[in-house]
Motif scaffolding. Structure first.
Motif, mmCIF file in Angstrom:
data_model
loop_
_atom_site.group_PDB
_atom_site.id
_atom_site.type_symbol
_atom_site.label_atom_id
_atom_site.label_comp_id
_atom_site.label_asym_id
_atom_site.label_seq_id
_atom_site.Cartn_x
_atom_site.Cartn_y
_atom_site.Cartn_z
ATOM 1 N N ARG A 113 67.196 19.432 79.833
ATOM 2 C CA ARG A 113 65.976 18.841 79.287
ATOM 3 C C ARG A 113 65.215 19.852 78.419
ATOM 4 N N THR A 114 65.093 21.065 78.934
ATOM 5 C CA THR A 114 64.323 22.060 78.184
ATOM 6 C C THR A 114 65.034 22.436 76.878
ATOM 7 N N SER A 115 66.355 22.581 76.913
ATOM 8 C CA SER A 115 67.034 23.029 75.696
ATOM 9 C C SER A 115 67.052 21.927 74.641
ATOM 10 N N VAL A 116 67.196 20.677 75.074
ATOM 11 C CA VAL A 116 67.206 19.580 74.102
ATOM 12 C C VAL A 116 65.842 19.429 73.438
ATOM 13 N N GLU A 122 76.905 33.440 81.073
ATOM 14 C CA GLU A 122 76.356 33.433 79.713
ATOM 15 C C GLU A 122 76.096 32.011 79.253
ATOM 16 N N ILE A 123 74.969 31.818 78.579
ATOM 17 C CA ILE A 123 74.740 30.544 77.898
ATOM 18 C C ILE A 123 74.525 30.828 76.413
ATOM 19 N N GLU A 124 74.839 29.816 75.607
ATOM 20 C CA GLU A 124 74.775 29.961 74.152
ATOM 21 C C GLU A 124 74.021 28.782 73.559
ATOM 22 N N GLY A 125 73.556 28.933 72.361
ATOM 23 C CA GLY A 125 72.931 27.820 71.660
ATOM 24 C C GLY A 125 72.093 28.322 70.509
ATOM 25 N N THR A 126 71.100 27.531 70.155
ATOM 26 C CA THR A 126 70.162 28.020 69.151
ATOM 27 C C THR A 126 69.193 28.967 69.866
ATOM 28 N N ARG A 127 68.454 29.746 69.072
ATOM 29 C CA ARG A 127 67.506 30.678 69.665
ATOM 30 C C ARG A 127 66.524 29.935 70.590
ATOM 31 N N THR A 128 66.027 28.816 70.094
ATOM 32 C CA THR A 128 65.040 28.083 70.893
ATOM 33 C C THR A 128 65.670 27.510 72.168
ATOM 34 N N SER A 129 66.890 26.965 72.047
ATOM 35 C CA SER A 129 67.468 26.331 73.233
ATOM 36 C C SER A 129 67.856 27.367 74.278
ATOM 37 N N VAL A 130 68.341 28.526 73.844
ATOM 38 C CA VAL A 130 68.726 29.565 74.812
ATOM 39 C C VAL A 130 67.501 30.101 75.529
ATOM 40 N N SER A 131 66.446 30.398 74.775
ATOM 41 C CA SER A 131 65.282 30.968 75.469
ATOM 42 C C SER A 131 64.630 29.916 76.361
ATOM 43 N N ALA A 132 64.796 28.636 76.000
ATOM 44 C CA ALA A 132 64.219 27.590 76.851
ATOM 45 C C ALA A 132 65.005 27.419 78.141
ATOM 46 N N SER A 133 66.327 27.613 78.099
ATOM 47 C CA SER A 133 67.119 27.246 79.280
ATOM 48 C C SER A 133 67.579 28.428 80.117
ATOM 49 N N VAL A 134 67.447 29.641 79.604
ATOM 50 C CA VAL A 134 68.002 30.760 80.368
ATOM 51 C C VAL A 134 67.286 30.938 81.714
ATOM 52 N N ARG A 135 65.989 30.671 81.748
ATOM 53 C CA ARG A 135 65.274 30.816 83.029
ATOM 54 C C ARG A 135 65.632 29.693 84.005
ATOM 55 N N GLU A 136 65.940 28.538 83.458
ATOM 56 C CA GLU A 136 66.436 27.436 84.289
ATOM 57 C C GLU A 136 67.753 27.867 84.965
ATOM 58 N N VAL A 137 68.627 28.461 84.171
ATOM 59 C CA VAL A 137 69.900 28.939 84.719
ATOM 60 C C VAL A 137 69.642 30.035 85.748
ATOM 61 N N GLU A 138 68.749 30.948 85.416
ATOM 62 C CA GLU A 138 68.457 32.033 86.359
ATOM 63 C C GLU A 138 67.920 31.473 87.683
ATOM 64 N N GLY A 139 67.091 30.446 87.570
ATOM 65 C CA GLY A 139 66.539 29.835 88.780
ATOM 66 C C GLY A 139 67.631 29.252 89.661
#
Lengths: 471, 471
Positions: free
Chosen positions: A293-296, B288-305
């Motif tokens: 959700r956040t990345s989209v 590791e996650i990949e994507g656009t700058r915005t999508s990676v910074s938005a989702s990396v903490r979700e993954v970390e959680g």
């Protein structure tokens, strides 16, 4: 040991548990057809239909076929558009309607094991309960079987990101032409990847039942992305759609889908569902992205910004309900077509060109010309992101002259695909309909395909008359 | 028409332009080896080496080989770990060192055309200038060739998300065993997908030069994601790593990579690069996650959680420099191993098991026991996200007893892989080393592989002695 047509069913009955064999003429009729216009005219009836419930049933049928030299044709739901599941030379049709068990769903190992007769939508509904999905998404997904998808290397809009069925078959139980059984991809393996030996699995994928009959599939499945959103964009020039896709690629973005509706397809959809609110233009692209959700929500505006450089209008569908409405409408294009051309029917012929993305505009323009030259109505749409252009040909099938002109149109579309560096079929398969183009598309490689056929099916009993394999 | 060893080179010289043939004994020596421990002991010298500059050169060599029944073995950079490029039965080695042109890079159509001798890193550097990349990323990427990767269906850490080399080969020019040439995937096609005919391309991918020799490759490439980030997580129990991956899947997240370092691998890396700051534990995962700058910074903490639910510690690497430092360290694990075991050498044997993800903990625990039972030092690491466990076996190769025990260890590791539902090789290939396990892994399917071999190479001249294809 020759066998008369009439005795096929009775001999099969002696070999199989009760209730597996059909031979009443009226019950055989449906098995003479699939969705192809070809099958409507060819009327190739089977001598008998077997509805097996186990691999052992299939082995018995194939052994009988091998002993008697009888053709044997595997069939899923019969939604194919090339006559692939139609008994071109008679013989036995094996319907997988009752072999639709899901033996195992294993999320931790991202795979499932299923019988080939399971319907795509049913498998995905079951997988959904585990947070998983099977990515290739054919238009016929509510009816088609996974076995048919594997046989044709089917795909759909999401192949842009996720690839075709081939990428998701890890292994298969296969009944060979002599009735022996192998398991490809490792006899007892649950590995997700392997470099061991020759990759037989991928040889059977897409071979349309000409090399062996699949009785069990080990499939790679994927975690289902939690969110998605669609950017709709309208263009006043087809060429700009290519530019938009390249702009996305340059920004490192591979969308999940990039669907194209040409002007005629947009008009058909808007006539059918005026409240859909599609923008109008020479072409419309539906660009979907997926993720968390956040990345989209973080990246959809970035995508819209890139798309907006060349589009005349962009719109966003961010709510899941709105996205579903869009895809449901896209899925109903065949129905919509009927509204634009009342009294006419969509036929499946020359409907599955795949060309280089850069050649899509030229292909559609040339295809429109050919439509005008032959006087046949066509609408164009497709999986733009991988070059797959569908041509919806609409005719009155009772008008012999229009049928003749539609045949000419279909033939010229197939040749056009090869001419612009494409393929005569992106995802629907070769079957009977496209066998005649195999030499033009593949050149001497066709001879190697024929050698594969010869060594795996020396008698030519497996789905004969398809893929031009008999030479 | 038999031919003496001594005359092979002189007859080849007569057939080829000047400067293509090597037969000086000292210049032949390197071609007797690859990175496998097997080749160090087997010492299989070629009779001659040809360094072609065109497909036509290759055709001339193969025709000569066919006329004289001489074995012919294609070779990329010789970085393989199974003896795949080593002339097990002598004959001619074809080195693709000079066939490394990139004919075409086409971003709009997401593909490139290259010769098989191009080094992976060089191709990716060239693609990078267009915002593209070739996703499979083997550990030997700085040296290995794309042709070798295709021959072995190679992959690497990113196969979790991107799949193996097989998914990226759209077509190939192939010289067959009789010297004839075909183009698979459509003779003139630039389509991104196709369901036309039998998929010969995928038959040649992973067949290690036993069915034909690749001279030109049409490859699918991808837009290079603009950003990436790594979540590092330490665990006090191997089983919890499986739980983390399943938690990610349940949340709809398929990471780009999920690399595993077992305790011994972490210790080796920290000894080599103390400032790397790896957390310590029974195991460490790099997600590791990949994507656009915005999508990676938005989702990396979700993954970390999600990862943090089962990990004892998590850390983030968000800066590209930090991510690169991590992967460079991971890539240097072989060097690090040498520090932990001074005076010993890493050998490649039994090093590429791939097992179901759920079986990784049990596999590593059992493999550690086997290491203790045989008295051989092993470190474990691998591409956790697709079950690919690498075992770094470290011995003194001059100690015959340790060599014997290492052989036993490798043999037992291969058998362990099959026992737990895995494969003897996830990405390195079968070659000579793993031919002995083909029957145990594939059962009757091996006979079908042999039939493929027989029909495409009836004389058995293409890379004989590999994959147990001669039966």
């Amino acid at each position: 040991m020759a066998v008369t047509t009439a005795s096929v069913a009775s001999r099969l009955r002696a070999l199989l548990p009760e209730g597996r064999v059909l031979d009443e003429p009226t019950s055989l009729v449906p098995y003479a057809y699939d969705a192809s216009f070809w099958s409507l005219r060819a009327r190739r009836m089977p001598d008998a239909v077997v509805v097996p419930e186990s691999a052992d049933d299939v082995v018995r049928v194939v052994r009988f076929a091998a002993e008697t030299g009888t053709p044997v044709v595997a069939r899923g739901a019969g939604t194919g558009q090339t006559g692939g599941a139609v008994p071109a030379r008679g013989g036995i049709v094996i319907s997988f309607a009752r072999m639709r068990r899901v033996h195992e769903i294993d999320r931790t190992n991202l795979q499932c094991v299923a019988e080939p007769g399971i319907v795509y939508a049913d498998l995905n509904a079951t997988l959904g309960g585990h947070g998983l999905f099977f990515p290739p998404d054919p238009g016929s997904g509510r009816a088609c079987t996974i076995g048919g998808m594997v046989a044709n290397n089917a795909s759909g809009p999401h192949a842009v990101k996720w690839g075709t069925t081939s990428a998701y078959v890890l292994g298969a139980e296969v009944v060979l032409a002599d009735g022996s059984v192998i398991v490809s991809g490792g006899a007892r393996s649950k590995a997700l990847k392997s470099s061991s030996g020759i990759d037989l699995t991928k040889l059977f994928v897409g071979s349309e039942g000409t090399l062996g009959i699949l009785t069990r599939l080990r499939l790679r499945v994927q975690p289902r992305p939690a969110a998605r959103a669609v950017v709709l964009a309208a263009y006043d020039d087809l060429d700009h759609t290519v530019g938009t896709l390249d702009d996305l690629f340059a920004a490192g973005i591979l969308p999940a889908t990039a669907e194209l509706l040409d002007r005629t397809a947009v008009e058909a959809l808007m006539k059918w569902k005026p409240d859909l609110g599609l923008p109008s233009g020479e072409a419309v692209l539906l660009v979907e992205i997926e993720g968390t959700r956040t990345s989209v929500s973080a990246s959809v505006r970035e995508v819209e910004g890139i798309v907006g450089r060349r589009a005349t209008v962009t719109q966003l569908a961010e709510e899941e309900a709105a996205v579903q409405r869009l895809w449901a409408a896209r899925g109903g294009l065949a129905a919509a077509t009927a509204l634009v051309f009342p009294g006419k029917h969509r036929i499946f012929a020359g409907e599955d060109l795949a060309v280089p993305i850069s050649e899509i505009p030229r292909t559609i323009r040339r295809a429109r010309e050919i439509g005008r030259e032959t006087g046949v109505s066509v609408i164009f749409y497709g999986h733009f992101g991988d070059g797959n252009v569908h041509s919806g040909i609409v005719i009155d099938p009772e008008d012999p002259d229009e049928v003749r002109r539609a045949d000419e149109l279909a033939d010229r579309l197939h040749r056009l695909a090869i001419e612009v560096g494409g393929t005569v079929t992106g995802e629907h398969g070769t079957g009977a309909v496209r066998a005649q183009y195999m030499r033009a598309e593949h050149g001497p490689a066709l001879d190697v395909m024929r050698r594969m056929k010869k060594v795996l099916d020396p008698q030519g009993i497996l789905n004969p008359g398809k893929l031009d394999l008999e030479g």
